[in-house]
Design an enzyme around this catalytic site. Structure first.
Site, PDB file in Angstrom:
ATOM      1  N   ASN A 105       7.744  -3.476   2.215  1.00 49.93           N
ATOM      2  CA  ASN A 105       8.647  -2.770   1.286  1.00 49.93           C
ATOM      3  C   ASN A 105       8.171  -1.364   0.963  1.00 49.93           C
ATOM      4  OD1 ASN A 105       6.513  -3.978  -0.139  1.00 49.93           O
ATOM      5  ND2 ASN A 105       7.670  -4.081  -2.035  1.00 49.93           N
ATOM      6  N   PHE A 122       0.798  -1.233   0.000  1.00 49.63           N
ATOM      7  CA  PHE A 122       0.000   0.000   0.000  1.00 49.63           C
ATOM      8  C   PHE A 122       0.829   1.282   0.000  1.00 49.63           C
ATOM      9  CE2 PHE A 122      -4.264  -1.966   1.608  1.00 49.63           C
ATOM     10  CZ  PHE A 122      -4.462  -2.515   0.359  1.00 49.63           C
ATOM     11  N   ARG A 123       2.157   1.181   0.008  1.00 52.34           N
ATOM     12  CA  ARG A 123       3.049   2.295  -0.361  1.00 52.34           C
ATOM     13  C   ARG A 123       3.175   3.436   0.636  1.00 52.34           C
ATOM     14  NH1 ARG A 123       5.031  -1.250  -3.782  1.00 52.34           N
ATOM     15  NH2 ARG A 123       3.965  -1.438  -5.754  1.00 52.34           N
ATOM     16  N   HIS A 176       8.858 -14.074  -0.226  1.00 50.54           N
ATOM     17  CA  HIS A 176       8.886 -13.928  -1.685  1.00 50.54           C
ATOM     18  C   HIS A 176       9.960 -14.882  -2.179  1.00 50.54           C
ATOM     19  CE1 HIS A 176       8.564 -11.559  -5.485  1.00 50.54           C
ATOM     20  NE2 HIS A 176       9.693 -12.223  -5.689  1.00 50.54           N
ATOM     21  N   HIS A 235       1.685   0.777  -9.269  1.00 47.06           N
ATOM     22  CA  HIS A 235       2.676   1.721  -9.811  1.00 47.06           C
ATOM     23  C   HIS A 235       1.910   2.577 -10.802  1.00 47.06           C
ATOM     24  CE1 HIS A 235       6.055  -0.635  -8.211  1.00 47.06           C
ATOM     25  NE2 HIS A 235       5.436  -1.716  -8.655  1.00 47.06           N
ATOM     26  N   HIS A 294       2.405 -16.019  -3.345  1.00 49.27           N
ATOM     27  CA  HIS A 294       2.229 -16.033  -4.810  1.00 49.27           C
ATOM     28  C   HIS A 294       2.966 -17.161  -5.552  1.00 49.27           C
ATOM     29  CE1 HIS A 294       5.865 -13.718  -4.262  1.00 49.27           C
ATOM     30  NE2 HIS A 294       5.304 -12.537  -4.242  1.00 49.27           N
ATOM     31  N   ASP A 320      -1.888  -9.581  -4.010  1.00 51.15           N
ATOM     32  CA  ASP A 320      -0.567  -8.970  -4.233  1.00 51.15           C
ATOM     33  C   ASP A 320      -0.725  -7.597  -4.897  1.00 51.15           C
ATOM     34  OD1 ASP A 320       2.133  -8.568  -4.200  1.00 51.15           O
ATOM     35  OD2 ASP A 320       2.598  -9.991  -5.793  1.00 51.15           O
TER      36      ASP A 320
HETATM   37  O1  DOR Z   1       5.432  -7.580  -8.690  1.00 57.77           O
HETATM   38  C1  DOR Z   1       5.673  -7.287  -7.514  1.00 57.77           C
HETATM   39  N1  DOR Z   1       5.521  -6.038  -7.050  1.00 57.77           N
HETATM   40  N2  DOR Z   1       6.141  -8.247  -6.690  1.00 57.77           N
HETATM   41  C2  DOR Z   1       6.618  -7.946  -5.455  1.00 57.77           C
HETATM   42  O2  DOR Z   1       7.114  -8.821  -4.794  1.00 57.77           O
HETATM   43  C3  DOR Z   1       6.619  -6.568  -4.972  1.00 57.77           C
HETATM   44  C4  DOR Z   1       5.597  -5.784  -5.663  1.00 57.77           C
HETATM   45  C5  DOR Z   1       5.749  -4.295  -5.391  1.00 57.77           C
HETATM   46  O3  DOR Z   1       5.842  -3.937  -4.221  1.00 57.77           O
HETATM   47  O4  DOR Z   1       5.743  -3.529  -6.344  1.00 57.77           O
END
Ligand code: DOR
Length: 443
Positions: free
Chosen positions: A92, A61-62, A174, A302, A228, A298
């Site tokens: 992340n 969720f960034r 992952h 972006h 995944h 998942d």
């Molecule tokens: O495709 C992905 N995007 N796989 C991931 O493990 C991380 C994710 C992301 O955070 O963009």
């Protein structure tokens, strides 16, 4: 406050029945209550099905750090619309969630912004063992055994052994082997062809890393959840689970494959990569056979301008929380599975995997996280209707039959046919291991 939902076909653990469901404050207090039961609000749900709210155990969720792509308010609204009442979010972000302090900061943010229930994983690094040992307000530890979006990576065997040996929280990972991916990257150096993404992050990368993680889990007797799963070749590894291993699959690995690159280009770029149509079919079969238990989105937003950069500058990931449930309801419509199976994969199984108490089923004493779905409603997925900040969907233009229409979180309606109850922002519940995984109301 009491709410009575009447005339819906209710997906109960014992099967689907047309019964009323009575909610009082945050709980389900009666199924099929006496006909003279009184309520402050009566919802006539004729023609609809009532299911437990979806628990999505893998989202990105960034927030903090990348809020131009998404934030907890936009993401949790997208969840409510998509029928997701609880999310478990990955570490992340920027900074990454690798300390208890950062975990607490995320919980504080969600306590003011989230419309749905939330939990945040703590990320492993090669040297944050004590944080992983002392963290409590988290469903578990996330390890990037192979690198993906962000800078989290634990590749050294010694560090992995320590994490599996010396921590007690469940671990999830992952699984794409870093060495295999780096070697393939050198082979394809200079490529701008996004379909090479599936040759770089190939079947060997996935199988090697999943095998390595399972070996660690078995030897250390550590609860482990494979995120995944993307290849048929991983399925036999998961079959011998010894009550320690669970796994999950995502819609993009079920419904897309390498034949879709010419149509979708870098929008289809995800980690793990999509594989072949045979992998699609066998992952679907594994889900139907119970060899894979959980379906998660998942969600990895972006922006379009980021995604539209030439490969490999284009980032990996696609949004999913608004379409995940509808995609699966559409499978019910086409007869590929039953609604009860979808409820198991998206609600009950993740609750079991993450020890989430009193969620994932419609039963007396359970939290009133509920979703009304219309199995007959057909609607096109459209980029301009996506609530995720990134504003696109890889399923743009596809017509799906079966959509969520109304969502309750902890007994309160948060979404109804396009309208949000924003008064409920910050009123959801959070994961708390100290209370045995119980979800407290508010922060
Ligand atoms: O495709 C992905 N995007 N796989 C991931 O493990 C991380 C994710 C992301 O955070 O963009």
């Amino acid at each position: 406050m009491k709410t009575l939902i009447k005339n819906a076909d209710v997906v109960l653990p014992s099967g689907t029945e047309r019964v009323s469901v009575l909610i009082e404050r945050e709980k389900i207090v009666a199924i099929d209550p006496a006909s003279h039961s009184v309520a402050d609000e009566v919802v006539n749900a004729a023609g609809l099905h009532l299911i437990p709210g979806v628990i999505d155990d893998q989202v990105h969720f960034r927030e903090p750090g990348l809020t131009h792509k998404e934030d907890l308010a936009s993401a949790s609204r997208a969840c409510a619309k998509g029928g997701i009442t609880t999310f478990l979010e990955m570490p992340n972000t920027i900074p990454s969630t690798t300390t208890r302090e950062r975990l607490a900061a995320k919980c504080e943010l969600a306590a003011t912004k989230s419309l749905v229930n939330y939990g945040f994983y703590i990320g492993a690094t090669p040297d944050n063992l004590s944080e992983l040992q002392l963290a409590t307000d988290t469903p578990g530890i996330k390890i990037f055994i192979g690198s993906s979006t962000g800078d989290l990576l634990v590749d050294s065997q010694e560090a992995l052994e320590r994490i599996f040996a010396e921590t007690t929280l469940p671990i999830t990972a992952h699984c794409e082997d870093e060495q295999t991916v780096q070697a393939n990257k050198s082979r394809f150096a200079g490529t701008n062809d996004v379909s090479d993404h599936s040759r770089i992050r190939d079947v060997t990368a996935a199988v090697t890393a999943t095998g390595r993680a399972l070996d660690l889990a078995y030897r250390h007797g550590h609860r482990f959840h494979v995120l995944h799963v993307s290849t048929a070749a991983e399925i036999p590894l998961l079959a011998d689970h010894r009550n320690l291993i669970t796994s999950e699959v995502c819609p993009h690995h079920l419904f897309f494959n390498t034949d879709d690159y010419p149509r979708l280009g870098t929008l289809l770029q995800t980690n793990p990569s999509v594989k072949s149509s045979d992998d699609n079919a066998r992952l679907w079969q594994a889900l139907l056979q119970g060899k894979i238990q959980v379906l998660a989105t998942d969600h990895a937003p972006h922006t379009l301008s980021e995604k539209n950069q030439p490969y490999p500058q284009s980032p990996s990931g696609m949004p999913g929380v608004e379409t995940g449930l509808a995609l699966m309801l559409n499978q019910v419509h086409t007869g590929k599975c039953t609604l009860e199976q979808v409820v198991y994969w998206m609600c009950e199984a993740p609750a079991r995997v993450w020890d989430i108490v009193e969620k994932g089923q419609i039963a007396v004493g359970y939290d009133a996280d509920l979703v009304l779905v219309d199995l007959n409603h057909s609607q096109q997925v459209r980029n301009d209707q996506q609530l995720t900040k990134c504003g696109w969907s890889a399923w743009h233009g596809e017509t799906l039959t079966g959509w969520p229409v109304r969502t309750w979180v902890m007994g309160h309606e948060v979404y109804r046919s396009g309208i949000f109850n924003t008064d409920r922002m910050g009123q959801a519940a959070r994961f708390d291991h100290a209370l045995g995984g119980y979800w407290k109301t508010g922060s």
